[in-house]
Enzyme design. Sequence first.
Site, short mmCIF file in Angstrom:
data_model
loop_
_atom_site.label_atom_id
_atom_site.label_comp_id
_atom_site.label_asym_id
_atom_site.label_seq_id
_atom_site.Cartn_x
_atom_site.Cartn_y
_atom_site.Cartn_z
N GLU A 25 -3.35 -1.84 34.64
CA GLU A 25 -4.12 -2.97 35.16
C GLU A 25 -3.26 -4.23 35.21
O GLU A 25 -2.13 -4.27 34.71
CB GLU A 25 -5.34 -3.24 34.26
CG GLU A 25 -6.54 -2.35 34.53
CD GLU A 25 -7.36 -2.79 35.73
OE1 GLU A 25 -6.89 -3.68 36.48
OE2 GLU A 25 -8.46 -2.25 35.94
N ARG A 121 -14.59 -6.18 24.99
CA ARG A 121 -13.24 -6.72 25.18
C ARG A 121 -13.21 -7.51 26.47
O ARG A 121 -14.13 -7.44 27.29
CB ARG A 121 -12.19 -5.61 25.22
CG ARG A 121 -12.34 -4.63 26.39
CD ARG A 121 -11.08 -3.80 26.55
NE ARG A 121 -11.22 -2.69 27.48
CZ ARG A 121 -11.15 -2.78 28.80
NH1 ARG A 121 -11.00 -3.97 29.40
NH2 ARG A 121 -11.27 -1.70 29.57
N ASN A 123 -11.61 -8.07 30.24
CA ASN A 123 -11.25 -7.11 31.29
C ASN A 123 -10.35 -7.77 32.32
O ASN A 123 -9.19 -8.03 32.05
CB ASN A 123 -12.51 -6.51 31.93
CG ASN A 123 -12.20 -5.26 32.72
OD1 ASN A 123 -11.40 -4.45 32.28
ND2 ASN A 123 -12.80 -5.11 33.89
N ASP A 141 -18.02 0.81 26.43
CA ASP A 141 -18.74 2.04 26.74
C ASP A 141 -19.47 1.87 28.07
O ASP A 141 -20.62 1.42 28.11
CB ASP A 141 -19.72 2.38 25.62
CG ASP A 141 -20.48 3.67 25.86
OD1 ASP A 141 -20.17 4.36 26.87
OD2 ASP A 141 -21.38 3.98 25.06
N ASN A 172 -14.89 -7.70 37.23
CA ASN A 172 -13.66 -7.35 37.93
C ASN A 172 -13.47 -8.25 39.15
O ASN A 172 -14.27 -9.14 39.43
CB ASN A 172 -13.68 -5.88 38.37
CG ASN A 172 -12.68 -5.04 37.62
OD1 ASN A 172 -11.53 -5.42 37.50
ND2 ASN A 172 -13.13 -3.91 37.10
N ASP A 224 -12.69 -2.61 42.13
CA ASP A 224 -11.94 -2.88 40.90
C ASP A 224 -11.14 -4.17 41.09
O ASP A 224 -11.65 -5.16 41.59
CB ASP A 224 -11.05 -1.68 40.56
CG ASP A 224 -10.84 -1.53 39.07
OD1 ASP A 224 -10.56 -2.54 38.39
OD2 ASP A 224 -10.93 -0.40 38.56
#
Length: 314
Positions: A25, A121, A123, A141, A172, A224
């Site tokens: 990423e 977290r 991203n 999750d 994203n 994404d």
Amino acid sequence: MTGATVNPKVERLEAAGPLPAATGESPVWRAAEQALYWVDIPAKKIVRAQLETGRRTEWLLPEQVACIAFNRDGNVLAGCETGLFALTLGEAKAPGAAGGEPLKATVRQLAAPAFPHAGMRFNDGRCDRQGRFWAGTMVMDMAAAIPGGALYRFDSTGALSAPVVDALITQNGLGWSPDGTTMYLSDSHPLRRLIWAFDYDVESGEPRNRRVFADLHHYAGRPDGAAVDADGCYWICANDAGLLLRFTPQGKLDRQIAVPAVKPAMCAFGGRELDTLFVTSIRPGNGASEHDGHVFALRPGVSGLPEPEFAGQL
């Protein structure tokens, strides 16, 4: 409804090395080094590929790292598991050496939001045209589909905002138009698959007038990571579809490019003329192909914009 399919040559980036990432990423092109940086989230690594020498360097962090940006001094602002961190990346004693153990990074926490759920977290993240760092959070999750994520702004004074956009499942797709007055954001969770556009106040750093820019339920894949080209068009990695999609500023799909990896994760323009599009990818745990998890490079026929640097000290 589909855009024109074009087929520029897509090559695996040899300087990225032979080993795939689990979750590649946040590619960032550093013109001063002629190098591409990216992260492998679960491996807790930042990776650099220096294209002219073919040298690959890794830095191991104490926790998962999801997104990075540089400031003018070459230090790194990183969105990690527990917050935002300032990193100084150490260099090898023998600069010509390649491979070996990951190098050390000096790590200092700058700010941390109050995570509303366990197992969260940061991203996707990057700087706006004025050098403010934006990053979003998510519940790791994804199967739980918890809309506990939010988008935050971190400015040059070291102030972390309250949530600017909330109720995100998998944040994203951050990007800004060339003049900085439009901000893009996506939610890549299978239940969302939406890209939004906002009017962006470049003086205050406030996004307003949120509206759907593209609904990927009408296209292949999930939205994404993204990049904006010099024409103001928005490139999105269509995760699960092995595609890059380019939308015009009006939200019309005008191009799509196939890549070898099923799960392209994020793209960034780079190279000496900013005419190369680098694409990181994810290696799924079940039935991954030989291409998944690698970094790819192609020349799509358009140029990108320099990646903005964080305006503050780190």
